[in-house]
Design a protein around this motif. Structure first.
Motif, PDB file in Angstrom:
ATOM      1  N   ASN A   1       0.812  -1.223   0.000  1.00 48.81           N
ATOM      2  CA  ASN A   1       0.000   0.000   0.000  1.00 48.81           C
ATOM      3  C   ASN A   1       0.844   1.271   0.000  1.00 48.81           C
ATOM      4  OD1 ASN A   1       1.017  -0.278   2.581  1.00 48.81           O
ATOM      5  ND2 ASN A   1      -0.916   0.219   3.618  1.00 48.81           N
ATOM      6  N   TRP A   2       2.154   1.149  -0.162  1.00 52.23           N
ATOM      7  CA  TRP A   2       3.020   2.324  -0.149  1.00 52.23           C
ATOM      8  C   TRP A   2       3.052   3.069  -1.480  1.00 52.23           C
ATOM      9  CZ3 TRP A   2       8.183   2.790   2.850  1.00 52.23           C
ATOM     10  CH2 TRP A   2       7.968   2.528   4.204  1.00 52.23           C
ATOM     11  N   MET A   3       2.776   2.424  -2.582  1.00 55.25           N
ATOM     12  CA  MET A   3       3.027   3.034  -3.879  1.00 55.25           C
ATOM     13  C   MET A   3       2.249   4.343  -4.107  1.00 55.25           C
ATOM     14  SD  MET A   3       5.114   2.878  -6.321  1.00 55.25           S
ATOM     15  CE  MET A   3       5.831   1.296  -5.888  1.00 55.25           C
ATOM     16  N   PRO A   4       0.968   4.457  -3.735  1.00 58.55           N
ATOM     17  CA  PRO A   4       0.283   5.747  -3.922  1.00 58.55           C
ATOM     18  C   PRO A   4       0.982   6.900  -3.214  1.00 58.55           C
ATOM     19  CG  PRO A   4      -1.322   4.018  -3.520  1.00 58.55           C
ATOM     20  CD  PRO A   4       0.027   3.413  -3.268  1.00 58.55           C
ATOM     21  N   ALA A   5       1.481   6.662  -2.000  1.00 60.02           N
ATOM     22  CA  ALA A   5       2.164   7.730  -1.269  1.00 60.02           C
ATOM     23  C   ALA A   5       3.522   8.054  -1.885  1.00 60.02           C
ATOM     24  CB  ALA A   5       2.325   7.342   0.196  1.00 60.02           C
ATOM     25  N   LEU A   6       4.193   7.049  -2.446  1.00 64.08           N
ATOM     26  CA  LEU A   6       5.456   7.309  -3.140  1.00 64.08           C
ATOM     27  C   LEU A   6       5.238   8.149  -4.394  1.00 64.08           C
ATOM     28  CD1 LEU A   6       7.225   3.836  -2.854  1.00 64.08           C
ATOM     29  CD2 LEU A   6       8.050   5.990  -1.879  1.00 64.08           C
ATOM     30  N   LEU A   7       4.072   8.014  -5.010  1.00 61.59           N
ATOM     31  CA  LEU A   7       3.770   8.750  -6.241  1.00 61.59           C
ATOM     32  C   LEU A   7       2.974  10.023  -5.989  1.00 61.59           C
ATOM     33  CD1 LEU A   7       2.893   5.756  -8.603  1.00 61.59           C
ATOM     34  CD2 LEU A   7       5.014   7.096  -8.551  1.00 61.59           C
ATOM     35  N   SER A   8       2.804  10.409  -4.739  1.00 61.03           N
ATOM     36  CA  SER A   8       2.045  11.623  -4.431  1.00 61.03           C
ATOM     37  C   SER A   8       2.949  12.848  -4.509  1.00 61.03           C
ATOM     38  CB  SER A   8       1.434  11.525  -3.033  1.00 61.03           C
ATOM     39  OG  SER A   8       2.399  11.858  -2.038  1.00 61.03           O
ATOM     40  N   ASP A   9       2.340  14.029  -4.403  1.00 60.16           N
ATOM     41  CA  ASP A   9       3.114  15.279  -4.384  1.00 60.16           C
ATOM     42  C   ASP A   9       3.135  15.880  -2.983  1.00 60.16           C
ATOM     43  OD1 ASP A   9       0.529  16.140  -4.106  1.00 60.16           O
ATOM     44  OD2 ASP A   9       0.596  17.613  -5.726  1.00 60.16           O
ATOM     45  N   ARG A  10       2.896  15.045  -1.972  1.00 64.19           N
ATOM     46  CA  ARG A  10       2.832  15.519  -0.595  1.00 64.19           C
ATOM     47  C   ARG A  10       4.140  15.241   0.132  1.00 64.19           C
ATOM     48  NH1 ARG A  10      -2.543  16.116   0.932  1.00 64.19           N
ATOM     49  NH2 ARG A  10      -1.676  17.256   2.723  1.00 64.19           N
ATOM     50  N   TYR A  11       4.491  16.154   1.041  1.00 64.29           N
ATOM     51  CA  TYR A  11       5.623  15.956   1.940  1.00 64.29           C
ATOM     52  C   TYR A  11       5.069  15.734   3.334  1.00 64.29           C
ATOM     53  CZ  TYR A  11       9.598  17.150   4.946  1.00 64.29           C
ATOM     54  OH  TYR A  11      10.565  17.130   5.910  1.00 64.29           O
ATOM     55  N   ASP A  12       5.395  14.616   3.921  1.00 64.49           N
ATOM     56  CA  ASP A  12       4.861  14.246   5.229  1.00 64.49           C
ATOM     57  C   ASP A  12       6.024  13.865   6.130  1.00 64.49           C
ATOM     58  OD1 ASP A  12       3.533  13.200   7.418  1.00 64.49           O
ATOM     59  OD2 ASP A  12       2.019  12.163   6.213  1.00 64.49           O
ATOM     60  N   ALA A  13       6.374  14.759   7.053  1.00 59.84           N
ATOM     61  CA  ALA A  13       7.560  14.565   7.903  1.00 59.84           C
ATOM     62  C   ALA A  13       7.236  13.878   9.217  1.00 59.84           C
ATOM     63  CB  ALA A  13       8.212  15.915   8.175  1.00 59.84           C
ATOM     64  N   ARG A  14       6.019  13.425   9.416  1.00 55.57           N
ATOM     65  CA  ARG A  14       5.647  12.831  10.697  1.00 55.57           C
ATOM     66  C   ARG A  14       6.418  11.541  10.975  1.00 55.57           C
ATOM     67  NH1 ARG A  14      -0.335  11.575  10.372  1.00 55.57           N
ATOM     68  NH2 ARG A  14       0.231  11.192   8.183  1.00 55.57           N
ATOM     69  N   LEU A  15       6.706  11.305  12.252  1.00 52.81           N
ATOM     70  CA  LEU A  15       7.388  10.091  12.686  1.00 52.81           C
ATOM     71  C   LEU A  15       6.328   9.031  12.995  1.00 52.81           C
ATOM     72  CD1 LEU A  15      10.064   8.708  13.421  1.00 52.81           C
ATOM     73  CD2 LEU A  15       9.823   9.619  15.728  1.00 52.81           C
ATOM     74  N   VAL A  16       5.778   8.470  11.921  1.00 57.61           N
ATOM     75  CA  VAL A  16       4.730   7.453  12.036  1.00 57.61           C
ATOM     76  C   VAL A  16       4.991   6.387  10.970  1.00 57.61           C
ATOM     77  CG1 VAL A  16       3.000   9.062  12.956  1.00 57.61           C
ATOM     78  CG2 VAL A  16       3.171   8.692  10.473  1.00 57.61           C
ATOM     79  N   PRO A  17       4.367   5.224  11.082  1.00 56.53           N
ATOM     80  CA  PRO A  17       4.549   4.188  10.045  1.00 56.53           C
ATOM     81  C   PRO A  17       4.169   4.688   8.662  1.00 56.53           C
ATOM     82  CG  PRO A  17       3.543   3.243  12.001  1.00 56.53           C
ATOM     83  CD  PRO A  17       3.589   4.720  12.233  1.00 56.53           C
ATOM     84  N   GLY A  18       4.854   4.171   7.653  1.00 53.47           N
ATOM     85  CA  GLY A  18       4.636   4.625   6.286  1.00 53.47           C
ATOM     86  C   GLY A  18       3.217   4.433   5.805  1.00 53.47           C
TER      87      GLY A  18
END
Length: 544
Positions: free
Chosen positions: A155-172
């Protein structure tokens, strides 16, 4: 009576609030020529934003406020987190919005996507270079992960292809945007990754996509705050590539211990760590024994980015020097009217013309994965571009600093930061000797490479005597390439590739001036006024 000690005049204000794209005629032309004209409006908008005083100030703040390692939290629990200045996060938002980490993979069917990304990369490099490390590694890892992402992380691929920057220290799995780092180098090996001592043993079955336990260290662990890293380790079947997430699928922290952050000459905004793996869990990418091959797939992309980044630094340094020369007076004339300064800046502008054409042509080759000739061109010219352009960066920025004199040497200027930044791209992702060996390896391994060079360079045969002579000299060396001459062969190869692009696409006076400057061994080149005026207009977008 009150006497003033002095009034400040004849001191140009800092260069800001300029459009980094529209002031670069060579870049605009190359973007159109190589198939990314559709991106010019976006490039112009980010060029305006990045050239603003606000963006340049963010770059300064991110570098004078280096990242801080937080090994423990307030109650003594192991944290292994990195704290960044807010300027870093704002810059990273812009980098991700520009899709430097995924544009060609998110727009796979769009012609010119690699070229558009290359132009965006050059623009961002003129403001702040440390923030380019996370998107470079993510960009290189995505195509590999798209084929072999472990099922626990599907389920990581959509987030890898997004234009968002998410610096939170939480699971991917909980994040809107993800970034990937790399960990290859160990203390005893450096570029010799085959000497790595980190060991990996399978938790159950051995094979692609299966979990392993890793014990060992990494001397350079790039961007340790990344959501996962691509890591090399020894297995029963040889050195292999692993996907090491920061958080395990059950939400627990992986056993990756950050020992310290590197205290680097430049690249101060970017965190580079030393880590230890204490039974960390990684998932095998590909087969055991194929680690180096997997890493080389990513290396061809990260090395192009090193060259693009160095070019961006050089372009910014030149812009500052040219702007200063137009506004500063000495001995009754502006600096740009002084013959020596005029020649110096003209040579710098010509150098950038060749690099721009060379790099964006290389970017177009990167998207020719279905074309054997384009793949071979990328394979041969990537290490050549990295070697020549990255190595040229430090003395080039030094020339720009010299054009400003003492104020260019002081920290209030951008130039000291650019100067400290310049060597990093020549060292990371394979230093100069490694790049030259890689060029020689390609020439030996792929017999079609010589035929391809003949085809590309013969297309401009007879247009310039300096080019023709340099090509004949290189042909003699290529009959039996000697490792001891690797630097000369690599440099000549890159210069001829750039020269061929200019002879094909620039007006004869500019192309001939470049060939005379870069390929004539005598080196006694005086640029004529017509060429100088054209160069300065192209290098400023016609605005002084």
């Amino acid at each position: 009576m009150h006497w003033q000690t002095h009034t400040v005049f004849n001191q140009p204000l800092p260069l800001n609030n300029s459009n980094l794209l529209l002031s670069d005629g060579a870049l605009c032309e190359a973007v159109r020529r190589e198939g990314a004209e559709w991106d010019l409006d976006f490039l112009s908008s980010i060029g305006q934003q990045l050239g603003s005083a606000e963006s340049l100030e963010l770059g300064r703040l991110a570098n004078i406020n280096s990242p801080e390692l937080l090994r423990y939290d307030a109650v003594g629990q192991r944290l292994d987190d990195i704290r960044f200045h807010p300027a870093w996060h704002l810059l990273m938002q812009g980098v991700c919005a520009s899709r430097l980490h995924n544009l060609p993979w998110q727009e796979e069917s769009r012609k010119g996507a690699f070229v558009a990304r290359a132009a965006r990369f050059i623009l961002h490099a003129q403001v702040e270079s440390g923030t380019l490390c996370p998107p470079t590694m993510t960009f290189a890892a995505i195509p590999l992960l798209a084929q072999s992402l472990p099922s626990s992380f599907s389920n990581w691929m959509p987030a890898l292809l997004s234009d968002r920057y998410d610096a939170r220290l939480v699971p991917g799995s909980e994040k809107r945007g993800l970034l990937i780092g790399m960990g290859m180098t160990e203390k005893q090996g450096g570029s010799d990754v085959l000497s790595n001592t980190t060991r990996a043993r399978a938790l159950g079955r051995r094979g692609p996509g299966e979990p392993y336990r890793l014990v060992g260290h990494k001397w350079f662990y790039s961007v340790p705050q990344s959501d996962a890293h691509m890591v090399l380790a020894q297995t029963e079947g040889g050195i292999a590539c692993f996907f090491l997430p920061r958080f395990l699928p059950d939400g627990q922290r992986n056993a990756i211990r950050i020992e310290r952050l590197k205290d680097k000459l430049g690249n101060r905004s970017n965190a580079s760590g030393e880590v230890e793996f204490q039974d960390a869990v990684g998932w095998l990418i590909g087969d055991e024994g194929e680690g180096v091959r997997q890493i080389l797939k990513m290396g061809s992309l990260t090395r192009v980015d090193c060259a693009l980044g160095s070019h961006g630094l050089m372009r910014r340094a030149f812009s500052i020097a040219l702007y200063h020369a137009w506004r500063r007076q000495a001995f009754g004339k502006t600096l740009i009217e002084q013959p020596l300064m005029r020649q110096q800046l003209g040579r710098m502008a010509l150098c950038l013309e060749g690099q721009t054409a060379f790099l964006l042509r290389l970017a177009r080759a990167c998207e020719g994965h279905r074309n054997e000739e384009e793949r071979l061109w990328q394979r041969l010219m990537t290490p050549a571009a990295k070697f020549t352009i990255c190595r040229a960066g430090t003395p080039f920025v030094g020339q720009a600093m010299e054009a400003l004199g003492g104020i260019g040497y002081c920290e209030e200027s951008e130039l000291p930061r650019l100067y400290r930044e310049a060597p990093v791209n020549s060292i990371w992702e394979g230093a100069g000797n490694i790049m030259c060996l890689d060029v020689l390896r390609a020439l030996t391994k792929f017999p079609a490479a010589i035929e391809l060079l003949n085809t590309r360079f013969d297309a401009v045969k007879g247009r310039n005597r300096h080019f023709d002579r340099a090509w004949r000299q290189l042909q003699r060396r290529l009959c039996k390439p000697q490792e001891a001459l690797g630097m000369e062969i690599t440099s000549q190869l890159a210069l001829l590739a750039a020269g061929a692009e200019l002879l094909l696409n620039l007006t004869p006076p500019l192309a001939e001036a470049w060939c005379r400057l870069m390929l004539d061994p005598r080196g006694d080149v005086v640029l004529n006024e017509r060429v100088l005026e054209t160069l300065f207009l192209r290098a400023s977008g016609g605005v002084h």
